[in-house]
Design a protein around this motif. Structure first.
Motif, PDB file in Angstrom:
ATOM      1  N   SER A  72       0.388  -0.883  -0.625  1.00 30.38           N
ATOM      2  CA  SER A  72       0.073  -0.009   0.020  1.00 30.38           C
ATOM      3  C   SER A  72       0.889   1.456  -0.063  1.00 30.38           C
ATOM      4  N   ALA A  73       0.268   2.408  -0.216  1.00 35.17           N
ATOM      5  CA  ALA A  73       0.860   3.716  -0.100  1.00 35.17           C
ATOM      6  C   ALA A  73       1.683   3.352   1.809  1.00 35.17           C
ATOM      7  N   ASP A  74       0.875   2.897   2.617  1.00 35.60           N
ATOM      8  CA  ASP A  74       1.860   3.497   3.577  1.00 35.60           C
ATOM      9  C   ASP A  74       3.049   3.026   3.754  1.00 35.60           C
ATOM     10  N   ASP A  77       4.094   1.312  -2.036  1.00 35.38           N
ATOM     11  CA  ASP A  77       3.088   1.483  -3.157  1.00 35.38           C
ATOM     12  C   ASP A  77       3.361   1.467  -4.118  1.00 35.38           C
ATOM     13  N   GLU A  79       1.536  -0.109  -6.569  1.00 35.35           N
ATOM     14  CA  GLU A  79       0.676   0.298  -7.629  1.00 35.35           C
ATOM     15  C   GLU A  79       1.637   1.007  -8.639  1.00 35.35           C
ATOM     16  N   THR A  80       1.895   2.670  -7.866  1.00 38.53           N
ATOM     17  CA  THR A  80       2.813   3.821  -8.801  1.00 38.53           C
ATOM     18  C   THR A  80       4.006   3.387  -8.945  1.00 38.53           C
ATOM     19  N   TYR A  81       4.636   2.195  -7.932  1.00 37.37           N
ATOM     20  CA  TYR A  81       6.004   2.562  -7.573  1.00 37.37           C
ATOM     21  C   TYR A  81       6.291   0.758  -8.527  1.00 37.37           C
ATOM     22  N   LYS A 103      10.574   3.900  -4.047  1.00 38.39           N
ATOM     23  CA  LYS A 103       9.980   4.376  -5.110  1.00 38.39           C
ATOM     24  C   LYS A 103      10.304   6.155  -5.164  1.00 38.39           C
TER      25      LYS A 103
END
Length: 171
Positions: A72-74, A77, A79-81, A103
């Protein structure tokens, strides 16, 4: 001497990390999907240039809830990275220095490397093995999630140990 390319044999390699949980135990995890290569003109790999990429979403700590939190983004992340990357900048006297990117944050990291030798397998492939260890501060790479227990203990240590065991196949 001519440049030789070696690729990671993923079935005989692993990328592992260890981090303290509540400062009383250690959680071990790994990344299951990765690839990489090294190029060298030396039989002892002293001029080796190494690069690797890891699929962030392939993280596993044998706990689905924790793995999902790490993706997760915590934390990563994923999905983004989707990738973690490493590109060496030097290798000498058992020290591999390179740029680790997590990231989109790149920092220099030094791995202590042990070369375990080279051998030909039963199928005629020449393989070489290495073990490498390093410590990083996760917060340096934007992995800043933190929590404190009621008793005041940190839930996740800032220091993460990286343990990389790689077998390469000569191309």
């Amino acid at each position: 001497m001519e440049k030789t390319t070696w690729i990671i044999d993923p079935t005989h390699s692993e990328m592992v990390f260890k981090v303290k949980h509540m400062m009383i135990s250690t959680v071990t995890g790994n990344f299951g999907e990765f690839e990489g290569k090294l190029e060298t003109t030396s039989e002892n790999f002293e001029d080796a240039v190494f690069e690797a990429s890891v699929k962030t979403a392939s993280i596993s700590t044998n706990n689905t809830d924790r793995d999902n939190h790490l993706k997760s983004a915590d934390f990563f992340d994923a999905e983004t990275y989707p990738e973690i990357k490493f590109v060496s900048t030097s290798y000498e006297s058992g020290k591999l220095t390179g740029d680790l990117t997590i990231k989109n944050v790149t920092k220099s990291v030094v791995f202590e490397v042990e070369y375990n030798g080279t051998a030909v397998d039963p199928y005629g492939q020449t393989k070489s093995g290495f073990e490498a260890v390093a410590k990083i501060n996760r917060k340096d790479f934007g992995l800043t999630w933190s929590a404190v227990t009621e008793a005041g203990s940190v839930v996740v240590s800032d220091t993460v140990s990286l343990l990389v065991n790689l077998q390469f196949i000569k191309q």
